[in-house]
Design an enzyme around this catalytic site. Structure first.
Site, short mmCIF file in Angstrom:
data_model
loop_
_atom_site.label_atom_id
_atom_site.label_comp_id
_atom_site.label_asym_id
_atom_site.label_seq_id
_atom_site.Cartn_x
_atom_site.Cartn_y
_atom_site.Cartn_z
N ARG A 55 0.87 -1.20 0.00
CA ARG A 55 0.00 0.00 0.00
C ARG A 55 0.90 1.23 0.00
NH1 ARG A 55 -0.85 4.85 2.51
NH2 ARG A 55 -0.68 3.92 4.58
N HIS A 115 -6.83 -0.17 2.54
CA HIS A 115 -6.69 1.18 3.09
C HIS A 115 -7.55 2.12 2.24
CE1 HIS A 115 -4.38 5.00 3.72
NE2 HIS A 115 -4.29 4.51 4.94
N ARG A 175 -10.19 0.04 11.42
CA ARG A 175 -9.30 1.00 12.07
C ARG A 175 -9.61 2.39 11.54
NH1 ARG A 175 -4.06 3.02 9.48
NH2 ARG A 175 -5.79 4.05 8.45
N HIS A 238 6.48 8.72 8.73
CA HIS A 238 7.29 9.02 7.53
C HIS A 238 8.68 9.46 7.98
CE1 HIS A 238 4.85 8.44 3.93
NE2 HIS A 238 3.88 8.37 4.84
N HIS A 333 39.17 -1.75 16.19
CA HIS A 333 37.90 -2.49 16.14
C HIS A 333 38.14 -3.96 15.83
CE1 HIS A 333 34.92 0.99 15.90
NE2 HIS A 333 36.11 1.56 16.02
C1 LIG Z 1 -1.41 9.94 3.24
C2 LIG Z 1 -1.78 8.80 2.36
O1 LIG Z 1 -0.95 8.17 1.83
S1 LIG Z 1 -3.41 8.48 2.19
C3 LIG Z 1 -3.50 7.16 1.00
C4 LIG Z 1 -3.26 7.62 -0.37
N1 LIG Z 1 -3.77 6.64 -1.26
C5 LIG Z 1 -4.33 6.94 -2.39
O2 LIG Z 1 -4.46 8.09 -2.78
C6 LIG Z 1 -4.82 5.76 -3.19
C7 LIG Z 1 -4.74 6.03 -4.66
N2 LIG Z 1 -5.63 7.12 -5.00
C8 LIG Z 1 -6.42 7.14 -6.10
O3 LIG Z 1 -6.42 6.23 -6.93
C9 LIG Z 1 -7.30 8.32 -6.23
O4 LIG Z 1 -6.77 9.43 -5.54
C10 LIG Z 1 -8.75 8.05 -5.72
C11 LIG Z 1 -9.40 6.95 -6.55
C12 LIG Z 1 -8.73 7.60 -4.25
C13 LIG Z 1 -9.57 9.30 -5.80
O5 LIG Z 1 -9.44 9.77 -7.12
P1 LIG Z 1 -10.20 11.08 -7.66
O6 LIG Z 1 -11.64 10.99 -7.33
O7 LIG Z 1 -9.81 11.21 -9.09
O8 LIG Z 1 -9.65 12.30 -6.79
P2 LIG Z 1 -8.21 12.90 -6.57
O9 LIG Z 1 -7.24 11.82 -6.38
O10 LIG Z 1 -7.88 13.87 -7.64
O11 LIG Z 1 -8.41 13.73 -5.23
C14 LIG Z 1 -8.65 13.11 -4.00
C15 LIG Z 1 -10.14 13.12 -3.67
O12 LIG Z 1 -10.37 12.41 -2.45
C16 LIG Z 1 -10.94 13.31 -1.48
N3 LIG Z 1 -10.30 12.90 -0.24
C17 LIG Z 1 -8.99 13.00 0.07
N4 LIG Z 1 -8.77 12.42 1.25
C18 LIG Z 1 -9.94 11.93 1.66
C19 LIG Z 1 -10.29 11.21 2.80
N5 LIG Z 1 -9.38 10.84 3.68
N6 LIG Z 1 -11.59 10.85 2.96
C20 LIG Z 1 -12.50 11.19 2.03
N7 LIG Z 1 -12.19 11.87 0.90
C21 LIG Z 1 -10.93 12.23 0.73
C22 LIG Z 1 -10.57 14.69 -1.95
O13 LIG Z 1 -11.49 15.63 -1.51
C23 LIG Z 1 -10.67 14.51 -3.47
O14 LIG Z 1 -12.01 14.49 -3.86
P3 LIG Z 1 -12.64 15.72 -4.75
O15 LIG Z 1 -11.78 15.84 -5.96
O16 LIG Z 1 -14.02 15.28 -5.01
O17 LIG Z 1 -12.52 16.89 -3.84
O1 LIG Z 2 -3.73 5.48 7.34
C1 LIG Z 2 -2.79 5.90 8.00
O2 LIG Z 2 -2.75 5.82 9.23
C2 LIG Z 2 -1.60 6.50 7.33
C3 LIG Z 2 -1.88 7.05 5.99
C4 LIG Z 2 -0.61 7.55 5.40
O3 LIG Z 2 0.00 6.87 4.60
C5 LIG Z 2 -0.03 8.77 5.93
O4 LIG Z 2 -0.73 9.53 6.59
O5 LIG Z 2 1.15 9.00 5.64
ZN LIG Z 3 2.13 7.27 4.70
#
Ligand SMILES: CC(=O)SCCNC(=O)CCNC(=O)[C@H](O)C(C)(C)COP(=O)(O)OP(=O)(O)OC[C@H]1O[C@@H](n2cnc3c(N)ncnc32)[C@H](O)[C@@H]1OP(=O)(O)O
Ligand SMILES: O=C(O)CCC(=O)C(=O)O
Ligand SMILES: [Zn+2]
Length: 463
Positions: A55, A115, A175, A238, A333
């Site tokens: 992830r 996640h 979680r 991180h 050493h």
């Molecule tokens: C800190 C971290 O690492 S968190 C984990 C990160 N993981 C990921 O991002 C997984 C891969 N992500 C993706 O494939 C895409 O971002 C998707 C499918 C989740 C969403 O894609 P899209 O709808 O095209 O939106 P995009 O990625 O441009 O923007 C993020 C969207 O999620 C929303 N969003 C961001 N974080 C959250 C959250 N924690 N809960 C709910 N919505 C959230 C934002 O508002 C945005 O939506 P909007 O454009 O309607 O305002």
């Molecule tokens: O889900 C979590 O607790 C961590 C998400 C994430 O990757 C981050 O906040 O850096």
């Molecule tokens: Zn992270």
């Protein structure tokens, strides 16, 4: 193909460990006298790993895992003994969803998590994949509330409750985590965690999303949270400011129960707490727990698997498996290591199926290391002769990098000379007349074209 993570025995020509000499050495200390004293908060001896290579690791700039590679990595992580394997959101793409289903069907011992965002659309997809648990996250810092999802704390609390209750209704572990916890308002944080704890969330998560937290801040926040919730506490660090391992350790000291890791630490930017780094830290703290639970000798293969998949080399200074992680160079050493490895090693490489090396081909080499090499070569030399031979080696090492063969031929020639009664001036160990410095430098030229790590690898042998 990344290079081997540690100096190998290469062709195996130097398995040369003198069993007699080995027996005469004191045993390695297996118990660390500085082991922390357990306290009522600490989970140093009972933590669980949520392994997020599939992830967080997929968020590493170089990462692309096809289905077969994900399955191979998941199986290797399971074999290593991690407690949980966290997978990319099935909402990310159709293939991500299919891969998630495929890994759930493998029947691994580790629990499978996915996640997702704190959103019912994602939750509905997640519960259909066959996962054992769902990790839900939403940003709570003002940065994320303003620039990411744009929602206020009331909205966050409401949607958190909705998603948690929905996932729980499917009998799936749940979680709830706040993203960017360390830049979030403490009252907001504690309030939302109390809310989700009351409705029966399995774990809450604290995430240092931007890598800003110091160990002391981590300790304070986790200890405070420990007093507020009764559920488990997961933490995610991180490594932007180099504290990811230390923060994980402090979190456990303060009562966290679960640590997120990835192999080699891969993740967004420069990544998170590396699995190997956490193992290094924890084996020193509680060797019995760590060796009893994780197959540490599989770490190197696991890292090589992931390094190859994402096309990076194992860093030279990697915890445990960096090529010089157990190589001892300076004479002071080397002498002590030969007498008792614990003198300069807090970790026993054998716990990870690895070997220690003594470097004996540099200007920093001392006569004790040379004496040990002489014994490995089954040659008979007095201490005084070993000292004189060391002086010869230093003389050449002042001019160019040396490798094992250079040193061995100096030793053998020196030995030959003393046994045949020849006059042996300095540099007598060379097969040919003592070269002038320019010739030495020239003869060293091919060596300098090698990577320095290869030279060092050539210059050390297991002791
Ligand atoms: C800190 C971290 O690492 S968190 C984990 C990160 N993981 C990921 O991002 C997984 C891969 N992500 C993706 O494939 C895409 O971002 C998707 C499918 C989740 C969403 O894609 P899209 O709808 O095209 O939106 P995009 O990625 O441009 O923007 C993020 C969207 O999620 C929303 N969003 C961001 N974080 C959250 C959250 N924690 N809960 C709910 N919505 C959230 C934002 O508002 C945005 O939506 P909007 O454009 O309607 O305002
Ligand atoms: O889900 C979590 O607790 C961590 C998400 C994430 O990757 C981050 O906040 O850096
Ligand atoms: Zn992270």
């Amino acid at each position: 193909m990344p290079p081997a993570a540690v100096p190998s025995n290469g062709n195996g020509e130097f398995t040369a460990v003198d069993p007699q000499a080995r027996q005469s050495r004191p045993p390695i200390n297996t118990r660390n006298p500085y082991q922390p004293v357990p306290d009522f908060l600490s989970n140093i001896g009972s933590f669980k790993i949520i392994e997020s290579t599939l992830r967080e690791g997929e968020q590493f700039a170089n990462a692309f895992f096809d289905t077969a590679k994900k399955i191979e990595i998941a199986k290797a992580l399971d074999d290593f003994g991690v407690d949980y394997i966290e997978l990319t959101s099935p909402a990310a793409s159709e293939q991500s969803r299919l891969d998630c289903e495929a890994i759930c069907k493998l029947g691994l011992k580790a629990k499978i998590l996915t996640h997702i965002r704190c959103h019912m659309d994602d939750a509905r997809i997640a519960v259909q994949t066959g996962v054992d648990g769902v990790d839900v996250v939403i940003g709570t810092s003002s940065f994320l509330r303003e620039h990411s999802h744009g929602k206020d704390m009331d909205y966050i609390a409401k949607s958190a409750v909705e998603v948690i209750e929905f996932v729980k209704s499917h009998n799936i572990e749940i979680r709830f985590s706040s993203e960017d916890s360390f830049r979030s308002d403490l009252v907001d944080l504690l309030s939302i965690y109390r809310t989700v704890d009351k409705i029966g969330v399995n774990r809450v998560g604290i995430a240092d999303t931007v890598g800003c937290a110091s160990p002391r801040q981590v300790y304070d926040l986790i200890r405070t949270l420990r007093g507020v919730v009764s559920c488990d506490i997961e933490t995610h660090f991180h490594n932007d400011t180099g504290c990811a391992v230390a923060n994980a350790y402090c979190a456990l000291e303060a009562g966290a129960t679960h640590i997120d890791t990835s192999v080699l630490g891969i993740g967004e930017r420069n990544g998170i707490t590396p699995l190997g780094g956490l193992m290094a830290r924890m084996i020193v703290a509680d060797r019995e727990y760590v060796t009893g639970k994780y197959k540490l000798h599989k770490l190197r293969d696991l890292e090589n698997l992931v390094a190859e998949a994402v096309e990076v080399n194992i860093p030279f200074n990697n915890y445990i498996t960096g090529f010089c992680a157990f190589t001892h160079k300076a004479g002071i050493h080397a002498k002590a290591i030969l007498a008792n490895p614990s003198t300069y090693e807090i970790i026993n490489p054998a716990d990870f199926g690895l070997t220690r090396y003594v470097h004996f081909a540099s200007r920093l080499t001392g006569w004790n290391a040379i004496k040990s090499r002489v014994e490995q070569l089954n040659l008979d030399m007095t201490d005084a002769q070993c000292k004189e031979c060391t002086a010869n080696i230093k003389k050449l090492a002042d001019v160019r990098p040396l490798n094992v063969d250079d040193v061995d031929s100096i030793i053998r020639q020196y030995h030959f000379n003393i046994k045949t009664g020849k006059d042996t001036p300095l540099l007598k160990g060379l097969d040919h007349p003592a070269p002038v410095p320019e010739q030495l430098a020239e003869s060293g030229e091919p060596a300098t074209k090698k990577l320095r790590s290869e030279i060092n690898q050539d210059a050390a042998r297991c002791c």
